[in-house]
Design a protein around this motif. Sequence first.
Motif, PDB file in Angstrom:
ATOM      1  N   SER A  91       4.117   9.746   2.367  1.00 30.15           N
ATOM      2  CA  SER A  91       3.043   9.393   1.426  1.00 30.15           C
ATOM      3  C   SER A  91       1.878   8.684   2.090  1.00 30.15           C
ATOM      4  CB  SER A  91       3.602   8.495   0.305  1.00 30.15           C
ATOM      5  OG  SER A  91       4.570   9.172  -0.451  1.00 30.15           O
ATOM      6  N   GLY A  92       1.975   8.441   3.383  1.00 33.78           N
ATOM      7  CA  GLY A  92       0.930   7.697   4.081  1.00 33.78           C
ATOM      8  C   GLY A  92      -0.422   8.373   4.091  1.00 33.78           C
ATOM      9  N   HIS A  93      -0.438   9.695   3.913  1.00 36.92           N
ATOM     10  CA  HIS A  93      -1.715  10.414   3.920  1.00 36.92           C
ATOM     11  C   HIS A  93      -2.580  10.066   2.712  1.00 36.92           C
ATOM     12  CE1 HIS A  93       0.844  12.898   1.320  1.00 36.92           C
ATOM     13  NE2 HIS A  93      -0.272  13.344   0.764  1.00 36.92           N
ATOM     14  N   LYS A  94      -1.990   9.421   1.709  1.00 35.78           N
ATOM     15  CA  LYS A  94      -2.753   9.026   0.519  1.00 35.78           C
ATOM     16  C   LYS A  94      -3.501   7.706   0.725  1.00 35.78           C
ATOM     17  CE  LYS A  94       0.933  10.885  -2.444  1.00 35.78           C
ATOM     18  NZ  LYS A  94       1.926  10.500  -3.490  1.00 35.78           N
ATOM     19  N   ILE A  95      -3.304   7.058   1.880  1.00 38.59           N
ATOM     20  CA  ILE A  95      -3.868   5.730   2.122  1.00 38.59           C
ATOM     21  C   ILE A  95      -5.034   5.808   3.087  1.00 38.59           C
ATOM     22  CG2 ILE A  95      -3.374   3.368   2.896  1.00 38.59           C
ATOM     23  CD1 ILE A  95      -0.377   4.010   2.385  1.00 38.59           C
ATOM     24  N   GLY A 118      -3.536  11.392  -5.567  1.00 38.46           N
ATOM     25  CA  GLY A 118      -3.902   9.984  -5.690  1.00 38.46           C
ATOM     26  C   GLY A 118      -4.333   9.392  -4.358  1.00 38.46           C
ATOM     27  N   GLU A 119      -4.941   8.211  -4.428  1.00 37.77           N
ATOM     28  CA  GLU A 119      -5.438   7.579  -3.198  1.00 37.77           C
ATOM     29  C   GLU A 119      -5.379   6.060  -3.309  1.00 37.77           C
ATOM     30  OE1 GLU A 119      -9.134   8.541  -0.345  1.00 37.77           O
ATOM     31  OE2 GLU A 119      -9.758   7.618  -2.244  1.00 37.77           O
ATOM     32  N   VAL A 120      -4.976   5.422  -2.222  1.00 36.44           N
ATOM     33  CA  VAL A 120      -5.048   3.974  -2.067  1.00 36.44           C
ATOM     34  C   VAL A 120      -6.097   3.673  -1.010  1.00 36.44           C
ATOM     35  CG1 VAL A 120      -3.842   1.863  -1.383  1.00 36.44           C
ATOM     36  CG2 VAL A 120      -2.607   3.644  -2.635  1.00 36.44           C
ATOM     37  N   VAL A 121      -7.094   2.878  -1.369  1.00 32.93           N
ATOM     38  CA  VAL A 121      -8.059   2.375  -0.390  1.00 32.93           C
ATOM     39  C   VAL A 121      -7.654   0.939  -0.094  1.00 32.93           C
ATOM     40  CG1 VAL A 121     -10.456   1.801   0.086  1.00 32.93           C
ATOM     41  CG2 VAL A 121      -9.903   3.880  -1.205  1.00 32.93           C
ATOM     42  N   ALA A 122      -7.216   0.692   1.137  1.00 31.03           N
ATOM     43  CA  ALA A 122      -6.674  -0.609   1.511  1.00 31.03           C
ATOM     44  C   ALA A 122      -7.630  -1.351   2.442  1.00 31.03           C
ATOM     45  CB  ALA A 122      -5.316  -0.446   2.189  1.00 31.03           C
ATOM     46  N   CYS A 123      -7.992  -2.575   2.058  1.00 36.38           N
ATOM     47  CA  CYS A 123      -8.892  -3.413   2.849  1.00 36.38           C
ATOM     48  C   CYS A 123      -8.072  -4.363   3.717  1.00 36.38           C
ATOM     49  CB  CYS A 123      -9.796  -4.244   1.946  1.00 36.38           C
ATOM     50  SG  CYS A 123     -10.685  -3.309   0.688  1.00 36.38           S
ATOM     51  N   ALA A 155       0.838  -1.207   0.000  1.00 38.64           N
ATOM     52  CA  ALA A 155       0.000   0.000   0.000  1.00 38.64           C
ATOM     53  C   ALA A 155       0.870   1.254   0.000  1.00 38.64           C
ATOM     54  CB  ALA A 155      -0.928  -0.003   1.216  1.00 38.64           C
ATOM     55  N   LEU A 156       1.887   1.260   0.853  1.00 37.77           N
ATOM     56  CA  LEU A 156       2.766   2.427   0.927  1.00 37.77           C
ATOM     57  C   LEU A 156       3.611   2.562  -0.325  1.00 37.77           C
ATOM     58  CD1 LEU A 156       3.773   4.830   2.505  1.00 37.77           C
ATOM     59  CD2 LEU A 156       5.376   3.322   3.708  1.00 37.77           C
ATOM     60  N   ALA A 157       4.076   1.439  -0.875  1.00 37.03           N
ATOM     61  CA  ALA A 157       4.853   1.493  -2.111  1.00 37.03           C
ATOM     62  C   ALA A 157       4.031   2.129  -3.226  1.00 37.03           C
ATOM     63  CB  ALA A 157       5.309   0.090  -2.514  1.00 37.03           C
ATOM     64  N   MET A 158       2.787   1.696  -3.368  1.00 37.85           N
ATOM     65  CA  MET A 158       1.935   2.251  -4.417  1.00 37.85           C
ATOM     66  C   MET A 158       1.606   3.710  -4.143  1.00 37.85           C
ATOM     67  SD  MET A 158      -0.552  -0.948  -5.516  1.00 37.85           S
ATOM     68  CE  MET A 158      -1.150  -1.347  -3.860  1.00 37.85           C
ATOM     69  N   ALA A 159       1.382   4.054  -2.882  1.00 37.91           N
ATOM     70  CA  ALA A 159       1.085   5.444  -2.527  1.00 37.91           C
ATOM     71  C   ALA A 159       2.247   6.357  -2.893  1.00 37.91           C
ATOM     72  CB  ALA A 159       0.779   5.553  -1.036  1.00 37.91           C
ATOM     73  N   PHE A 203      -1.174  -1.363  13.140  1.00 35.07           N
ATOM     74  CA  PHE A 203       0.279  -1.429  12.954  1.00 35.07           C
ATOM     75  C   PHE A 203       0.682  -0.662  11.691  1.00 35.07           C
ATOM     76  CE2 PHE A 203       4.239  -3.189  11.527  1.00 35.07           C
ATOM     77  CZ  PHE A 203       4.936  -3.593  12.656  1.00 35.07           C
ATOM     78  N   ALA A 204      -0.033  -0.937  10.591  1.00 30.04           N
ATOM     79  CA  ALA A 204       0.263  -0.277   9.323  1.00 30.04           C
ATOM     80  C   ALA A 204       0.039   1.226   9.416  1.00 30.04           C
ATOM     81  CB  ALA A 204      -0.592  -0.872   8.209  1.00 30.04           C
ATOM     82  N   GLN A 205      -1.058   1.627  10.055  1.00 25.96           N
ATOM     83  CA  GLN A 205      -1.389   3.054  10.139  1.00 25.96           C
ATOM     84  C   GLN A 205      -0.298   3.847  10.846  1.00 25.96           C
ATOM     85  OE1 GLN A 205      -4.412   4.506   8.693  1.00 25.96           O
ATOM     86  NE2 GLN A 205      -2.884   6.138   8.880  1.00 25.96           N
ATOM     87  N   LYS A 206       0.308   3.244  11.871  1.00 25.32           N
ATOM     88  CA  LYS A 206       1.410   3.924  12.569  1.00 25.32           C
ATOM     89  C   LYS A 206       2.577   4.165  11.620  1.00 25.32           C
ATOM     90  CE  LYS A 206       0.305   2.054  17.144  1.00 25.32           C
ATOM     91  NZ  LYS A 206       0.732   1.133  18.241  1.00 25.32           N
ATOM     92  N   CYS A 207       2.852   3.179  10.769  1.00 22.93           N
ATOM     93  CA  CYS A 207       3.927   3.347   9.780  1.00 22.93           C
ATOM     94  C   CYS A 207       3.562   4.410   8.755  1.00 22.93           C
ATOM     95  CB  CYS A 207       4.212   2.020   9.080  1.00 22.93           C
ATOM     96  SG  CYS A 207       4.844   0.706  10.166  1.00 22.93           S
ATOM     97  N   PHE A 208       2.303   4.410   8.322  1.00 22.60           N
ATOM     98  CA  PHE A 208       1.854   5.405   7.347  1.00 22.60           C
ATOM     99  C   PHE A 208       1.983   6.815   7.913  1.00 22.60           C
ATOM    100  CE2 PHE A 208      -1.390   2.062   5.665  1.00 22.60           C
ATOM    101  CZ  PHE A 208      -0.359   1.379   5.046  1.00 22.60           C
TER     102      PHE A 208
END
Length: 267
Positions: free
Chosen positions: A157-161, A133-138, A122-126, A147-152
């Motif tokens: 670029s995490g704000h795009k997810i 742009g936007e990544v919607v991750a399920c 998700a972060l790579a694509m973001a 866990f992922a959100q803390k990394c974002f």
Amino acid sequence: MRPVTPVGILAAKLESLVRQVEQLKQLDPAFTAELHQAYALANGLDPYLDLCTTPESPALAALVERTNAEDWQQRFTAGETVKPLEQEMVSGHVEGQFLKFLIHLTRARRVLEIGMFTGYSALAMAEALPADGEVVACEVDAYAAEFAQKCFNESTSGHKIVVKVAPAIETLKQLAADGEVFDLVFIDADKAGYIDYLDLLLTTGLLATHGSIYADNTLMQGQPYVSGMTTPNGEAIAKFNQAVADDPRVEQVLIPLRDGITLIRRV
């Protein structure tokens, strides 16, 4: 980490054979040399791909380090039917760069990821998406999503997810009902759900007319094509691969990158 790709498993088996052969006497030197060369070819491939691929960003490297440091097995108890999360689920450097390249090539602006884990892909694509742009991750696992959100939050670029925590099929149905449309879809979730996810993408407006779908793990450690190695995930992937091959609505190519990734587009 244990090998989880066809090449990795092959290299491990060849390494075992090399060690056994080294204990034997009076073997044909030519045979031994051939075996060593076969091992070198298999074992050196992934490191060479890493070496020749653009390095990952500091944010992605930090995400991998955190994921590897986490004891994922502690989150599951004996007897649970849900497959435990494990660090090997991370897409990794080369596949992450491959996904970024696909974003650039397709000029995608909206990405749907089905199955996120700790958020590497998700972060790579973001990182490859334009500013708007936007990544919607399920993601079905709330802990992995947190866990992922803390990394974002610590990346540029995490704000795009946007993370959606729920069974993926429910999220997809809601997104379709809301009229959401995506240029690119990356499927990397429960393998038994792949066929349903694909069908929903092709029968609703979720996938843009020019859109493409990428399905991960479509070689599943070689199980779909090697007899005697079948697991439920291997059976599910074999059925998915056959369903895609038989579907007149799409054309596809299976790329032997890491554990296999199939590129799919509408005809």
